[in-house]
Motif scaffolding. Sequence first.
Motif, PDB file in Angstrom:
ATOM      1  N   THR A  29      -0.135  -4.758  -7.887  1.00 38.81           N
ATOM      2  CA  THR A  29       0.793  -5.799  -7.028  1.00 38.81           C
ATOM      3  C   THR A  29       0.301  -5.330  -5.583  1.00 38.81           C
ATOM      4  O   THR A  29      -0.247  -6.314  -4.721  1.00 38.81           O
ATOM      5  CB  THR A  29       2.242  -5.582  -7.469  1.00 38.81           C
ATOM      6  N   SER A  30       0.844  -4.474  -5.184  1.00 45.41           N
ATOM      7  CA  SER A  30       0.882  -3.590  -3.657  1.00 45.41           C
ATOM      8  C   SER A  30       0.831  -2.347  -3.901  1.00 45.41           C
ATOM      9  O   SER A  30       1.679  -1.572  -4.479  1.00 45.41           O
ATOM     10  CB  SER A  30       2.134  -4.423  -2.989  1.00 45.41           C
ATOM     11  N   THR A  31      -0.142  -1.522  -3.185  1.00 39.24           N
ATOM     12  CA  THR A  31      -0.097   0.012  -3.232  1.00 39.24           C
ATOM     13  C   THR A  31       1.029   0.456  -2.792  1.00 39.24           C
ATOM     14  O   THR A  31       1.433   1.609  -3.288  1.00 39.24           O
ATOM     15  CB  THR A  31      -1.352   0.280  -2.327  1.00 39.24           C
ATOM     16  N   ASN A  32       1.784  -0.207  -1.741  1.00 37.70           N
ATOM     17  CA  ASN A  32       3.196   0.373  -1.100  1.00 37.70           C
ATOM     18  C   ASN A  32       4.053   0.631  -2.523  1.00 37.70           C
ATOM     19  O   ASN A  32       4.587   1.375  -2.581  1.00 37.70           O
ATOM     20  CB  ASN A  32       3.623  -0.295  -0.073  1.00 37.70           C
ATOM     21  N   ALA A  74      -7.601  -1.074   0.796  1.00 37.31           N
ATOM     22  CA  ALA A  74      -5.877  -1.242   0.906  1.00 37.31           C
ATOM     23  C   ALA A  74      -5.371   0.191   0.394  1.00 37.31           C
ATOM     24  O   ALA A  74      -5.768   0.655  -0.968  1.00 37.31           O
ATOM     25  CB  ALA A  74      -5.645  -2.303  -0.076  1.00 37.31           C
ATOM     26  N   VAL A  75      -4.879   1.129   1.062  1.00 40.02           N
ATOM     27  CA  VAL A  75      -4.630   2.315   0.966  1.00 40.02           C
ATOM     28  C   VAL A  75      -3.063   2.457   1.343  1.00 40.02           C
ATOM     29  O   VAL A  75      -2.647   2.349   2.406  1.00 40.02           O
ATOM     30  CB  VAL A  75      -5.623   3.404   1.401  1.00 40.02           C
ATOM     31  N   SER A  76      -2.106   3.322   0.419  1.00 43.02           N
ATOM     32  CA  SER A  76      -0.926   3.817   0.852  1.00 43.02           C
ATOM     33  C   SER A  76      -0.943   5.165   0.522  1.00 43.02           C
ATOM     34  O   SER A  76      -1.201   5.780  -0.173  1.00 43.02           O
ATOM     35  CB  SER A  76       0.182   3.016  -0.036  1.00 43.02           C
ATOM     36  N   ASN A 123     -11.147  -8.589  19.887  1.00 38.99           N
ATOM     37  CA  ASN A 123     -10.001  -9.200  20.200  1.00 38.99           C
ATOM     38  C   ASN A 123      -9.453  -9.888  18.963  1.00 38.99           C
ATOM     39  O   ASN A 123      -8.643 -10.931  19.062  1.00 38.99           O
ATOM     40  CB  ASN A 123     -10.513 -10.404  21.269  1.00 38.99           C
ATOM     41  N   ARG A 124     -10.044  -9.599  17.728  1.00 34.56           N
ATOM     42  CA  ARG A 124      -9.503  -9.984  16.268  1.00 34.56           C
ATOM     43  C   ARG A 124      -9.059  -8.790  15.720  1.00 34.56           C
ATOM     44  O   ARG A 124      -8.993  -7.703  15.946  1.00 34.56           O
ATOM     45  CB  ARG A 124     -10.767 -10.533  15.560  1.00 34.56           C
ATOM     46  N   LYS A 125      -8.139  -9.223  14.707  1.00 33.19           N
ATOM     47  CA  LYS A 125      -7.547  -8.220  13.834  1.00 33.19           C
ATOM     48  C   LYS A 125      -8.486  -7.609  12.681  1.00 33.19           C
ATOM     49  O   LYS A 125      -8.946  -8.261  11.944  1.00 33.19           O
ATOM     50  CB  LYS A 125      -6.361  -8.833  13.041  1.00 33.19           C
ATOM     51  N   LEU A 126      -8.578  -6.265  12.947  1.00 36.92           N
ATOM     52  CA  LEU A 126      -9.536  -5.393  11.863  1.00 36.92           C
ATOM     53  C   LEU A 126      -8.677  -5.165  10.795  1.00 36.92           C
ATOM     54  O   LEU A 126      -9.196  -4.724   9.718  1.00 36.92           O
ATOM     55  CB  LEU A 126      -9.830  -4.494  12.684  1.00 36.92           C
ATOM     56  N   GLY A 127      -7.354  -4.729  11.136  1.00 41.90           N
ATOM     57  CA  GLY A 127      -6.369  -3.899  10.310  1.00 41.90           C
ATOM     58  C   GLY A 127      -4.963  -4.054  10.636  1.00 41.90           C
ATOM     59  O   GLY A 127      -4.660  -4.542  11.728  1.00 41.90           O
ATOM     60  N   ILE A 145       3.247   4.761   4.188  1.00 40.96           N
ATOM     61  CA  ILE A 145       2.238   4.225   4.941  1.00 40.96           C
ATOM     62  C   ILE A 145       1.316   3.382   4.252  1.00 40.96           C
ATOM     63  O   ILE A 145       0.320   4.019   3.782  1.00 40.96           O
ATOM     64  CB  ILE A 145       1.808   5.082   5.840  1.00 40.96           C
ATOM     65  N   GLY A 146       1.125   1.956   4.299  1.00 39.25           N
ATOM     66  CA  GLY A 146       0.024   1.155   4.032  1.00 39.25           C
ATOM     67  C   GLY A 146      -0.781   0.820   5.088  1.00 39.25           C
ATOM     68  O   GLY A 146      -0.396   0.195   6.053  1.00 39.25           O
ATOM     69  N   LEU A 147      -2.103   0.950   4.556  1.00 41.64           N
ATOM     70  CA  LEU A 147      -2.912   0.596   5.692  1.00 41.64           C
ATOM     71  C   LEU A 147      -3.977  -0.584   5.100  1.00 41.64           C
ATOM     72  O   LEU A 147      -4.744  -0.116   3.996  1.00 41.64           O
ATOM     73  CB  LEU A 147      -3.830   1.866   6.324  1.00 41.64           C
TER      74      LEU A 147
END
Length: 270
Positions: A29-32, A74-76, A123-127, A145-147
């Motif tokens: 679902t979500s690593t968090n 996707a790491v938490s 200028n764009r979103k990397l993470g 912390i979820g990255l």
Amino acid sequence: MEKLTLDDIKEYLETKYIGRDIIYLDTTTSTNDIVKEMAEKGASEGLIVIAEEQIKGRGRMGRRWITGKGKALAVSILLKPDIKPDICPSITSLIALSAVKAIRKATNYDIMIKWPNDLVLNNRKLGGILTEMSMEGIKVKYIIIGLGLNINQEVFDDDIKNIAVSLKSFSGKNFDRRIILSEILNYFESDYENFKRYGLEYFVEDIKRYSIIFGKDISVIDGNKIVNGKVVDIDKEGGLILKTSEGELRKIISGDVIMEGLYNIYTNKI
Ligand code: BTN
């Protein structure tokens, strides 16, 4: 596709406890959420959960987060610091800085921080970072912390294609996710140790140096409030200090930043 188990990354990992216990999932679902579940069952500080795909990946402010299968990160991380809840936002600034230093080292690209928790390239979103905490009484029980990081994706969905970037879409090159992940964990463990000793103040000069909005005229939207001004400082708690056109100083602790020339999540444009 390189895998991201402890066995796969241990030759690059220099940490003592961050990432020494890894749950590596194909889909979740979500690593968090998985870290939360494990924390409730008594998992130790430093546990990380990684997933190749998240069905309910979450961003800030209830937004969704898409993780390109096998191509992104996707790491938490589970943390159990002995700090007051109002210090928690500093942890977001801290990992943003650790990640910037790590990705710069691995790529040599000019990665920047868009306050408070986005990583920016070209200028764009990397993470992005999603920090969540759980309280017990007035104390912090644990922090997650979820990255999410775009690494080898070549294309993005229509709704983010004008604002997102990956290391590959920027450079045409593939990057080894094992190295990027390990570098982030290596920098983070050492930064986290210093953070516990000296606080965020220790890092503020670096945070300013890598901040793409420092010295710039911006708007910050927080709910239905909007504040315009020039970023004149970032304080020792990671708060933004804006100078408004009336010359007044305003401290901002949360919100979305809008700046000319930088991606804008409200218009989906630069
Ligand atoms: C944002 O920019 O709004 C934050 C995005 C955070 C995404 C990461 S991916 C790993 C972790 N699991 C989630 O569901 N969200 C975070």
